[in-house]
Enzyme design. Structure first.
Site, PDB file in Angstrom:
ATOM      1  CD  GLN A 130      -1.050   2.293   2.290  1.00  0.00           C
ATOM      2  OE1 GLN A 130      -0.210   1.945   3.120  1.00  0.00           O
ATOM      3  NE2 GLN A 130      -1.383   3.554   2.108  1.00  0.00           N
ATOM      4  CG  HIS A 280      -7.539   6.348   6.858  1.00  0.00           C
ATOM      5  ND1 HIS A 280      -6.824   6.216   5.692  1.00  0.00           N
ATOM      6  CD2 HIS A 280      -6.619   6.318   7.850  1.00  0.00           C
ATOM      7  CE1 HIS A 280      -5.524   6.131   5.970  1.00  0.00           C
ATOM      8  NE2 HIS A 280      -5.376   6.186   7.285  1.00  0.00           N
TER       9      HIS A 280
END
Length: 416
Positions: A130, A280
């Site tokens: 990521q 998130h």
């Protein structure tokens, strides 16, 4: 505090809370502003019920799921989580090894302590990488190249951090990047001597190894962390950045952090292979909608062109089953495995994964569905619904976001 006795993920969180100093625990556990978004992430799952069907042979259950051309033993993976080495030495490596043993993906954060080159060697079939867009395009493309050279198969681009957020627990605790042991932190940490001992034995502040190549030769961990802070967040990142990464990356590409159906359509048009619907974990925008609420509209927007994963608020196996019924093929969670690492290292991480796997298996049996792949909206009931108006409701008929303006048209409907 034996992690093997943990009955659920909350038990591991409680164990981690006792083992970690407050500044470290709150970094994992906390959210942004009033932390309303974190609470709503959990509440969203409670608005749905799974309706059981009986007199079905569920003597054998299969929760294996195919994602991006590879079949995994369970329909979940480990979210990217930065600074894991602060909570347990070598946590990134332990997370990768646990994912390999459980046959699930581990999304290594570019803000990890171990480098992508190191971690990818440990679990080449299970490690994804990521990245965030940085302020320098050469570094963006170099991270892509390094992932490719390390043998990473799937790249994930997180797009939901245009600026740093107001994480009030961190501010109150004096958490800064790089992490500094101020006198106040030291005084509180003395109540957790095992963590302090590990911290000192491992050399103190762990290096953010992915960023060391971009600093001066011989830079300290604190200097590298400061460098990372100058490169990210990058508010100038646009769709053009994602387009360049797509052109440079030949393998599966996922985008993490989208919540709007129009953004999902644009990502699909650029050729991304998967979208991680995420806010998130409630750490960026406190008034953002929950991923579960937006999932049906996003599924309708992209059809079957793109795989959908859900991230944020997953704490039970039943959450993953509900997400599947609403259109997600996979789910991700990060805090529980960090709590597992803090509570018991490799054994704690493995216990977190096993708890979720066991819960999914029990839920499948309880609702009369022997295969995770067979789940759809017919197994789901929205809390407060008076009756089943449609015995087999299409996904667009499920509540998308409690009155959202994004109710998808019927023509765009597709099943997961």
């Amino acid at each position: 505090m034996n992690v093997d006795t943990a009955v659920n993920l909350e038990d591991l969180r409680s164990m981690a809370r006792r083992k970690l100093p407050r500044i470290a625990f709150d970094f994992i556990d906390g959210g942004v502003d009033d932390e309303d978004c974190m609470r709503r992430n959990r509440e969203a799952f409670r608005r749905f019920q799974l309706v059981p069907r009986y007199l079905v042979d569920v003597s054998r259950r299969d929760q294996s799921t195919e994602l991006l051309g590879r079949r995994h033993a369970s329909p979940f993976g480990i979210s990217p989580t930065g600074l894991a080495g602060l909570f347990h030495p070598g946590a990134d490596e332990l997370l990768a090894q646990a994912a390999k043993a459980a046959d699930v993906p581990f999304l290594l954060s570019s803000a990890s302590n171990a480098s992508v080159e190191t971690v990818a060697k440990l679990a080449p079939e299970h490690v994804w990488f990521q990245i965030y867009g940085t302020r320098e395009e050469r570094i963006n493309l170099d991270l892509v190249e390094r992932a490719r050279d390390a043998g990473v198969r799937t790249l994930v681009v997180s797009v939901d951090v245009p600026v740093n957020s107001n994480r009030e627990r961190n501010r109150r605790n004096g958490f800064s990047r790089p992490f500094r042991m101020t006198p106040g932190v030291v005084l509180e940490a003395l109540g957790h001597p095992a963590w302090v001992l590990r911290y000192l034995r491992s050399g103190g502040i762990p290096m953010m190894s992915n960023w060391a190549p971009y600093g001066r030769a011989g830079a300290s961990a604190a200097e590298v962390a400061d460098l990372y802070g100058t490169l990210t967040p990058a508010p100038m990142i646009t769709w053009r950045t994602l387009e360049r990464i797509r052109a440079d990356w030949r393998g599966p590409l996922a985008v993490k952090g989208l919540l709007h159906p129009d953004d999902a359509r644009q990502a699909a048009a650029l050729g991304v292979d998967a979208i991680v619907v995420s806010n998130h974990g409630g750490r960026q925008l406190d008034v953002a909608p929950t991923p579960l609420e937006m999932l049906p509209a996003i599924r309708a927007a992209v059809g079957e062109r793109v795989e959908l994963l859900l991230d944020s608020g997953v704490r039970r196996g039943s959450d993953i089953v509900i997400a599947r019924c609403l259109g997600a093929r996979f789910a991700l969670f990060g805090r529980p495995t960090l709590f597992g690492a803090a509570a018991g290292g490799a054994r704690g991480i493995a216990r977190a994964l096993q708890i979720v796997r066991n819960e999914i298996d029990m839920v499948l049996a309880q609702i009369g569905c022997a295969s995770f792949d067979a789940l759809d909206a017919r197994h789901l009931r929205s809390a407060g619904a008076e009756a089943f108006a449609n015995p087999s409701p299409p996904l667009h008929a499920m509540p998308a976001a409690n009155g959202t303006a994004f109710d998808p048209p019927r023509a765009a409907t597709s099943q997961p």
